[in-house]
Write an enzyme that holds these catalytic residues in place. Structure first.
Site, PDB file in Angstrom:
ATOM      1  CB  SER A   7      77.113  -4.509  41.171  1.00 15.24           C
ATOM      2  OG  SER A   7      76.256  -3.395  41.048  1.00 15.24           O
ATOM      3  CG  HIS A  32      81.157  -2.936  40.861  1.00 17.97           C
ATOM      4  ND1 HIS A  32      82.308  -2.779  40.119  1.00 17.97           N
ATOM      5  CD2 HIS A  32      80.168  -2.356  40.128  1.00 17.97           C
ATOM      6  CE1 HIS A  32      82.031  -2.160  38.986  1.00 17.97           C
ATOM      7  NE2 HIS A  32      80.729  -1.871  38.971  1.00 17.97           N
ATOM      8  CG  ASP A  34      77.631  -0.036  39.585  1.00 16.88           C
ATOM      9  OD1 ASP A  34      78.515   0.033  38.718  1.00 16.88           O
ATOM     10  OD2 ASP A  34      77.131  -1.110  39.972  1.00 16.88           O
ATOM     11  CG  MET A  36      75.038   5.091  38.008  1.00 18.04           C
ATOM     12  SD  MET A  36      73.558   4.181  37.553  1.00 18.04           S
ATOM     13  CE  MET A  36      74.226   2.545  37.378  1.00 18.04           C
ATOM     14  CG  HIS A  65      81.783   1.336  37.180  1.00 19.99           C
ATOM     15  ND1 HIS A  65      80.786   0.535  36.642  1.00 19.99           N
ATOM     16  CD2 HIS A  65      82.222   2.108  36.153  1.00 19.99           C
ATOM     17  CE1 HIS A  65      80.634   0.814  35.362  1.00 19.99           C
ATOM     18  NE2 HIS A  65      81.479   1.778  35.039  1.00 19.99           N
ATOM     19  CG  MET A  67      78.989   4.261  35.056  1.00 21.84           C
ATOM     20  SD  MET A  67      77.732   3.017  35.366  1.00 21.84           S
ATOM     21  CE  MET A  67      78.061   2.702  37.092  1.00 21.84           C
ATOM     22  CG  MET A 136      80.765  -0.505  30.763  1.00 22.54           C
ATOM     23  SD  MET A 136      80.348  -0.934  32.464  1.00 22.54           S
ATOM     24  CE  MET A 136      78.578  -1.226  32.368  1.00 22.54           C
ATOM     25  N   GLY A 144      70.665  -5.730  35.879  1.00 20.64           N
ATOM     26  CA  GLY A 144      69.631  -6.648  35.393  1.00 20.64           C
ATOM     27  C   GLY A 144      69.450  -6.669  33.879  1.00 20.64           C
ATOM     28  CG  ASP A 172      79.891  -3.604  35.421  1.00 25.50           C
ATOM     29  OD1 ASP A 172      78.902  -4.285  35.736  1.00 25.50           O
ATOM     30  OD2 ASP A 172      80.092  -2.451  35.841  1.00 25.50           O
ATOM     31  N   GLY A 173      78.289  -6.332  33.607  1.00 28.26           N
ATOM     32  CA  GLY A 173      76.972  -6.270  32.971  1.00 28.26           C
ATOM     33  C   GLY A 173      76.515  -7.624  32.468  1.00 28.26           C
ATOM     34  N   GLY A 174      75.444  -8.134  33.066  1.00 28.03           N
ATOM     35  CA  GLY A 174      74.848  -9.374  32.578  1.00 28.03           C
ATOM     36  C   GLY A 174      75.657 -10.628  32.838  1.00 28.03           C
ATOM     37  N   GLY A 194      75.794  -8.242  39.752  1.00 25.73           N
ATOM     38  CA  GLY A 194      74.763  -7.557  40.523  1.00 25.73           C
ATOM     39  C   GLY A 194      73.613  -8.511  40.791  1.00 25.73           C
ATOM     40  CB  SER A 195      70.793  -9.595  38.629  1.00 27.02           C
ATOM     41  OG  SER A 195      70.683  -8.339  38.062  1.00 27.02           O
TER      42      SER A 195
HETATM   43  C1  DX5 Z   1      75.558  -1.055  35.181  1.00 26.49           C
HETATM   44  C2  DX5 Z   1      76.477  -1.235  36.352  1.00 26.49           C
HETATM   45  C3  DX5 Z   1      76.668  -2.659  36.739  1.00 26.49           C
HETATM   46  C4  DX5 Z   1      75.420  -3.386  37.183  1.00 26.49           C
HETATM   47  C5  DX5 Z   1      75.656  -4.869  37.110  1.00 26.49           C
HETATM   48  O1  DX5 Z   1      75.583   0.259  34.783  1.00 26.49           O
HETATM   49  O2  DX5 Z   1      77.753  -0.689  36.047  1.00 26.49           O
HETATM   50  O3  DX5 Z   1      77.698  -2.772  37.722  1.00 26.49           O
HETATM   51  O4  DX5 Z   1      75.000  -3.030  38.468  1.00 26.49           O
HETATM   52  O5  DX5 Z   1      74.460  -5.536  37.371  1.00 26.49           O
HETATM   53  P1  DX5 Z   1      74.103  -6.929  36.646  1.00 26.49           P
HETATM   54  O6  DX5 Z   1      75.139  -7.911  37.077  1.00 26.49           O
HETATM   55  O7  DX5 Z   1      72.734  -7.227  37.158  1.00 26.49           O
HETATM   56  O8  DX5 Z   1      74.148  -6.669  35.151  1.00 26.49           O
HETATM   57 ZN    ZN Z   2      79.482  -1.191  37.412  1.00 27.17          ZN
END
Ligand code: DX5
Ligand code: ZN
Length: 216
Positions: A7, A32, A34, A36, A65, A67, A136, A144, A172-174, A194-195
């Site tokens: 991401s 990926h 994102d 938004m 993705h 959102m 999610m 993060g 996806d997430g954490g 992501g992080s």
């Molecule tokens: C959150 C995004 C994720 C996010 C993931 O809304 O959809 O893709 O960037 O980042 P980490 O891996 O840091 O949770």
């Molecule tokens: Zn995402």
């Protein structure tokens, strides 16, 4: 083998032109994106213009993705990028089957994402029309954040729902080095990171070492 979808939301956006051409397909399976809209989620990230620039920098397939509210309006803007997947949120449309069919008609795989508070049964009638379910494991909107407590049980329920349908399960997430082995053990095929990939400053090495922690 577990696939990593990196991401770039967690990368320094001003450095994308330098870092993306160095991504190695053996380490980073998908990029990926994102998207938004500041409406479905509080933040505005980037849209099709930046996504198109990203696509010109690499041959690594894109994993879009969305959102965004009104996904029917935004989805067609991504067709010309020929991403591997376009995923929209179940919470944003009353017509998920029609939208998934439209994505597939354009030669792109269709995904549906679910927020942590949305039950998997919300997509049980969509299964013949989709190629991917994105669970999610944080509330969407920011990178993060920490993996939600209900995440693993939700993934189990999604796996059960998928049964024998040829549907990829993406989380996806954490996602990080502490939970990725467990995620692969319970049947996740693609992990968004992501992080865990970008905050180390070494995206290829970090993605590869995440994959090496898995048993699939
Ligand atoms: C959150 C995004 C994720 C996010 C993931 O809304 O959809 O893709 O960037 O980042 P980490 O891996 O840091 O949770
Ligand atoms: Zn995402």
């Amino acid at each position: 083998m577990m696939k990593i979808s990196a991401s770039i939301l967690a990368a320094q956006l001003s450095s994308l032109g330098v870092i993306i051409p160095k991504f190695k397909p053996k380490a980073i399976d998908y990029i990926h994106l994102d998207i938004m809209d500041g409406n479905f989620v509080p933040q505005i990230s980037f849209g099709e213009a930046l996504s198109e620039e990203v696509s010109k920098l690499t041959k690594i397939p894109l994993d879009v993705h969305l959102m965004v509210n009104n996904p029917e309006r935004h989805v067609p803007n991504y067709y010309k990028l020929k991403p591997a997947y376009i995923t929209f949120h179940r919470e944003t449309t009353e017509f998920p089957i029609r939208l998934a069919e439209d994505i597939r008609k354009n030669g792109i795989k269709a995904g549906i994402a679910l927020n942590p508070g949305t039950p998997v049964k919300m997509i049980q009638d969509c299964l013949p029309y989709i190629d991917l379910i994105l669970i999610m494991t944080v509330e969407p909107g920011f990178y993060g954040q920490s993996f939600v407590k209900s995440g693993l049980e939700k993934i189990d329920r999604a796996k059960e729902l998928i049964g024998s349908y040829p549907i990829q399960l993406e989380v996806d997430g954490g996602v990080n080095a502490n939970n990725i082995e467990r995620l692969s053990d319970i049947g996740v095929n693609i992990c968004v990171a992501g992080s865990a990939v970008f905050k180390t400053g070494k995206p290829n090495e970090s993605a590869l070492s995440l994959k090496k922690l898995t048993n699939t």
